[in-house]
Design a protein around this motif. Structure first.
Motif, PDB file in Angstrom:
ATOM      1  N   ARG A 143       0.846  -1.196   0.000  1.00 27.77           N
ATOM      2  CA  ARG A 143       0.000   0.000   0.000  1.00 27.77           C
ATOM      3  C   ARG A 143       0.873   1.234   0.000  1.00 27.77           C
ATOM      4  NH1 ARG A 143      -2.200   3.405   3.892  1.00 27.77           N
ATOM      5  NH2 ARG A 143      -1.065   2.290   5.505  1.00 27.77           N
ATOM      6  N   ASP A 144       0.466   2.249  -0.744  1.00 32.40           N
ATOM      7  CA  ASP A 144       1.166   3.529  -0.755  1.00 32.40           C
ATOM      8  C   ASP A 144       0.704   4.315   0.466  1.00 32.40           C
ATOM      9  OD1 ASP A 144       1.867   6.288  -1.227  1.00 32.40           O
ATOM     10  OD2 ASP A 144       2.278   5.712  -3.297  1.00 32.40           O
ATOM     11  N   THR A 145       1.615   4.587   1.392  1.00 31.93           N
ATOM     12  CA  THR A 145       1.236   5.261   2.636  1.00 31.93           C
ATOM     13  C   THR A 145       0.923   6.738   2.436  1.00 31.93           C
ATOM     14  OG1 THR A 145       3.552   5.692   3.194  1.00 31.93           O
ATOM     15  CG2 THR A 145       2.555   3.666   4.064  1.00 31.93           C
ATOM     16  N   ALA A 146       1.320   7.310   1.305  1.00 31.31           N
ATOM     17  CA  ALA A 146       1.015   8.716   1.038  1.00 31.31           C
ATOM     18  C   ALA A 146      -0.386   8.886   0.452  1.00 31.31           C
ATOM     19  CB  ALA A 146       2.057   9.308   0.089  1.00 31.31           C
ATOM     20  N   THR A 147      -0.793   7.949  -0.406  1.00 31.11           N
ATOM     21  CA  THR A 147      -2.089   8.065  -1.078  1.00 31.11           C
ATOM     22  C   THR A 147      -3.120   7.059  -0.574  1.00 31.11           C
ATOM     23  OG1 THR A 147      -1.488   6.492  -2.812  1.00 31.11           O
ATOM     24  CG2 THR A 147      -0.934   8.825  -3.193  1.00 31.11           C
ATOM     25  N   HIS A 148      -2.690   6.084   0.200  1.00 27.44           N
ATOM     26  CA  HIS A 148      -3.513   4.969   0.703  1.00 27.44           C
ATOM     27  C   HIS A 148      -3.963   4.021  -0.407  1.00 27.44           C
ATOM     28  CE1 HIS A 148      -3.462   6.661   4.655  1.00 27.44           C
ATOM     29  NE2 HIS A 148      -3.938   7.792   4.199  1.00 27.44           N
ATOM     30  N   GLU A 149      -3.405   4.168  -1.597  1.00 23.91           N
ATOM     31  CA  GLU A 149      -3.761   3.283  -2.708  1.00 23.91           C
ATOM     32  C   GLU A 149      -3.203   1.879  -2.470  1.00 23.91           C
ATOM     33  OE1 GLU A 149      -3.159   2.898  -7.541  1.00 23.91           O
ATOM     34  OE2 GLU A 149      -2.101   4.465  -6.449  1.00 23.91           O
ATOM     35  N   VAL A 150      -4.044   0.884  -2.640  1.00 27.43           N
ATOM     36  CA  VAL A 150      -3.604  -0.503  -2.548  1.00 27.43           C
ATOM     37  C   VAL A 150      -2.973  -0.868  -3.886  1.00 27.43           C
ATOM     38  CG1 VAL A 150      -4.347  -2.891  -2.269  1.00 27.43           C
ATOM     39  CG2 VAL A 150      -5.359  -1.106  -0.854  1.00 27.43           C
ATOM     40  N   LEU A 151      -1.665  -1.172  -3.860  1.00 23.88           N
ATOM     41  CA  LEU A 151      -0.918  -1.450  -5.079  1.00 23.88           C
ATOM     42  C   LEU A 151      -0.919  -2.933  -5.436  1.00 23.88           C
ATOM     43  CD1 LEU A 151       2.109   0.837  -4.218  1.00 23.88           C
ATOM     44  CD2 LEU A 151       0.138   1.406  -5.663  1.00 23.88           C
ATOM     45  N   ALA A 152      -0.948  -3.788  -4.418  1.00 24.20           N
ATOM     46  CA  ALA A 152      -0.952  -5.238  -4.651  1.00 24.20           C
ATOM     47  C   ALA A 152      -1.410  -5.944  -3.383  1.00 24.20           C
ATOM     48  CB  ALA A 152       0.443  -5.721  -5.037  1.00 24.20           C
ATOM     49  N   VAL A 153      -2.004  -7.110  -3.574  1.00 21.94           N
ATOM     50  CA  VAL A 153      -2.398  -7.992  -2.472  1.00 21.94           C
ATOM     51  C   VAL A 153      -1.822  -9.359  -2.800  1.00 21.94           C
ATOM     52  CG1 VAL A 153      -4.335  -9.071  -1.281  1.00 21.94           C
ATOM     53  CG2 VAL A 153      -4.522  -6.704  -2.038  1.00 21.94           C
ATOM     54  N   TYR A 154      -1.172  -9.990  -1.821  1.00 28.21           N
ATOM     55  CA  TYR A 154      -0.564 -11.287  -2.079  1.00 28.21           C
ATOM     56  C   TYR A 154      -0.545 -12.136  -0.816  1.00 28.21           C
ATOM     57  CZ  TYR A 154       3.581  -8.779  -0.327  1.00 28.21           C
ATOM     58  OH  TYR A 154       4.441  -8.026   0.429  1.00 28.21           O
ATOM     59  N   ASP A 214       2.602 -16.821   1.501  1.00 36.95           N
ATOM     60  CA  ASP A 214       3.573 -17.719   0.873  1.00 36.95           C
ATOM     61  C   ASP A 214       3.984 -17.260  -0.522  1.00 36.95           C
ATOM     62  OD1 ASP A 214       1.176 -18.231  -0.376  1.00 36.95           O
ATOM     63  OD2 ASP A 214       1.237 -20.390  -0.114  1.00 36.95           O
ATOM     64  N   GLY A 215       3.502 -16.103  -0.944  1.00 38.26           N
ATOM     65  CA  GLY A 215       3.839 -15.579  -2.258  1.00 38.26           C
ATOM     66  C   GLY A 215       4.977 -14.579  -2.190  1.00 38.26           C
ATOM     67  N   PRO A 216       5.616 -14.314  -3.320  1.00 36.40           N
ATOM     68  CA  PRO A 216       6.707 -13.337  -3.349  1.00 36.40           C
ATOM     69  C   PRO A 216       6.172 -11.908  -3.238  1.00 36.40           C
ATOM     70  CG  PRO A 216       6.260 -14.108  -5.556  1.00 36.40           C
ATOM     71  CD  PRO A 216       5.375 -14.912  -4.629  1.00 36.40           C
ATOM     72  N   ARG A 217       6.983 -11.054  -2.666  1.00 35.42           N
ATOM     73  CA  ARG A 217       6.611  -9.638  -2.576  1.00 35.42           C
ATOM     74  C   ARG A 217       6.731  -9.018  -3.965  1.00 35.42           C
ATOM     75  NH1 ARG A 217       9.173  -4.941   1.284  1.00 35.42           N
ATOM     76  NH2 ARG A 217       8.084  -3.234   0.264  1.00 35.42           N
ATOM     77  N   PRO A 218       5.654  -8.404  -4.468  1.00 35.10           N
ATOM     78  CA  PRO A 218       5.734  -7.789  -5.797  1.00 35.10           C
ATOM     79  C   PRO A 218       6.564  -6.510  -5.751  1.00 35.10           C
ATOM     80  CG  PRO A 218       3.563  -7.454  -4.845  1.00 35.10           C
ATOM     81  CD  PRO A 218       4.323  -8.317  -3.887  1.00 35.10           C
ATOM     82  N   ALA A 219       7.166  -6.188  -6.869  1.00 40.55           N
ATOM     83  CA  ALA A 219       7.918  -4.939  -6.968  1.00 40.55           C
ATOM     84  C   ALA A 219       6.938  -3.776  -6.999  1.00 40.55           C
ATOM     85  CB  ALA A 219       8.765  -4.943  -8.230  1.00 40.55           C
TER      86      ALA A 219
END
Length: 98
Positions: free
Chosen positions: A71-82, A85-90
Motif C-alpha cells: 500500500r502507498d502510505t502517502a495516497t492509501h492506494e492498494v498497489l498489490a495484495v498477495y 507464501d507468495g513473493p513480494r511484488p515490486a
C-alpha cells in the motif's frame, strides 16, 4: 475508505479487516539471546516510510486468513495484495501506468 481484495474472498470493505503491522519482519533466530534493547527493537520499532509499504492484514470478519498488502502510505492506494507464501511484488515505478 479502502477496498481491499482478499486473496480468497475477493474485494471487501476495509471494515472487514484488521491491520497487523509491517510485513516481512523476520523473527530472531535466537530470541533468548537478545538483550532487552534488541528485543524491544524487534517488537516495537518498524519502518515508517512514505510511499509503497508492505503490510500484514487479516480478513477478520471473513475467512480469517492473513495476507500481505503493498500500500502507498502517502495516497492509501492498494498497489498489490498477495498471500503470505507468495513473493513480494515490486512496487510500480513513479509516473508509470498501473
Amino acid at each position: 475508505m479502502l477496498l481491499i481484495s482478499c486473496p480468497w474472498c475477493g474485494p471487501r470493505d476495509e471494515t472487514e479487516y484488521h491491520y497487523g503491522g509491517q510485513a516481512h519482519v523476520p523473527h530472531p533466530e535466537s530470541p533468548a539471546d537478545l538483550s532487552d534493547e534488541q528485543w524491544a527493537a524487534y517488537v516495537f520499532y518498524r519502518d515508517n516510510s512514505k510511499g509503497p509499504f508492505a503490510e500484514r492484514w487479516v480478513h477478520s470478519t471473513g475467512c480469517r486468513r492473513w495476507f500481505n498488502v503493498l500500500r502507498d502510505t502517502a495516497t492509501h492506494e492498494v498497489l498489490a495484495v498477495y498471500r503470505l507464501d507468495g513473493p513480494r511484488p515490486a512496487p510500480p515505478q513513479a509516473g508509470g501506468n498501473r
